[in-house]
Scaffold this active site. Sequence first.
Site, PDB file in Angstrom:
ATOM      1  N   ASP A   1       0.059  27.255  -4.166  1.00  0.00           N
ATOM      2  CA  ASP A   1      -0.007  28.681  -3.793  1.00  0.00           C
ATOM      3  C   ASP A   1       1.046  29.506  -4.535  1.00  0.00           C
ATOM      4  O   ASP A   1       0.760  30.596  -5.046  1.00  0.00           O
ATOM      5  CB  ASP A   1       0.177  28.859  -2.280  1.00  0.00           C
ATOM      6  CG  ASP A   1      -1.049  28.412  -1.490  1.00  0.00           C
ATOM      7  OD1 ASP A   1      -2.155  28.435  -2.040  1.00  0.00           O
ATOM      8  OD2 ASP A   1      -0.873  28.042  -0.314  1.00  0.00           O
TER       9      ASP A   1
ATOM     10  N   LYS B   1      -3.155  22.731   6.637  1.00  0.00           N
ATOM     11  CA  LYS B   1      -2.241  22.605   5.490  1.00  0.00           C
ATOM     12  C   LYS B   1      -0.958  21.825   5.808  1.00  0.00           C
ATOM     13  O   LYS B   1      -0.470  21.076   4.981  1.00  0.00           O
ATOM     14  CB  LYS B   1      -1.921  23.995   4.905  1.00  0.00           C
ATOM     15  CG  LYS B   1      -3.162  24.637   4.275  1.00  0.00           C
ATOM     16  CD  LYS B   1      -2.939  26.072   3.869  1.00  0.00           C
ATOM     17  CE  LYS B   1      -2.358  26.167   2.492  1.00  0.00           C
ATOM     18  NZ  LYS B   1      -2.434  27.564   1.959  1.00  0.00           N
TER      19      LYS B   1
END
Length: 278
Positions: free
Chosen positions: A107, A70
Amino acid sequence: MSHKKIPLAGVIGHPVSHSRSPALHGFWLRSYGLSGYYVPMDVAPADLEAVLRGLHKAGFVGVNITIPHKEAALALADEVSDRAKLIGSANTLVLAEDGSIFADNTDGYGFIANLRQSAPDWEPSAGPAAVLGAGGAARAIIVSLLEAGVPEIRLCNRTKARAEALAESFGPKVRVYDWEEAAAIFDGVATAVNTTSLGMEGQPPFDISLDLLPETALATDIVYIPLLTAFLQRAQAQGCRIVDGLGMLLHQGRPGFERWFGQSPEVTEALRIEVLGQ
Ligand code: ATR
């Protein structure tokens, strides 16, 4: 007759076999009758850059990015959203016509969207929030809670230095507490969040007292296996509304799906059952 390319998307991780994203996006593709594929791709860190650079030519319109890529994906992107910059990692990449890579992090969006859908009367500005844990998920959640109007965040992590490093970028609204004081951070909060892996299947049990958590609070966990974690059970015993962690996973997938396949997807009970059953 037109020969439009069938759009491809997927998830890149290492390992990637545990990812629920293929089930999530596959369900949406089928339910909206769209042509497209979503595939899991196990890519070693050393190969990430070459794979990302080759995706557009292979017919991909975008990918999700999961552990351990990520942060690296954010660094490799040509353009980065403000929220990805703030969170410091990317979970959603969109490939432009010229092959350039746009990186986003959904997220925090998924976390808030899940609470809004599951507890529409939740009022983030009603009081402080307590956040347990200081990993990557905690960072996205803190960014999104502050954006939603939470006045103060009490952050507590087993490794205090990690919480302090995380809090540093947010200023005085995020206050760090010792792990030994964890039970005390729940006193008077409006929102309580567990972002640690405590209580996850195969991990140590969650054993922090929630006796001080007011019954007016909303409690949510990022763990979703099991759905009803010990943290949520304790909050429920206090009389609190609880929201399980599965919805965050489902909602974080929505912006990418919409960008790649042109359809804004919904989070429904049928989707929850499908993704849990995988
Ligand atoms: P992510 O980035 O996905 O949030 P992570 O970086 O592995 O995942 O973070 C997991 C969180 O669970 C961390 O806050 C971790 O605490 P440490 O920073 O002290 O490692 C927390 N955690 C994991 N196991 C724990 C345990 N047995 N007791 C307390 N906290 C634990």
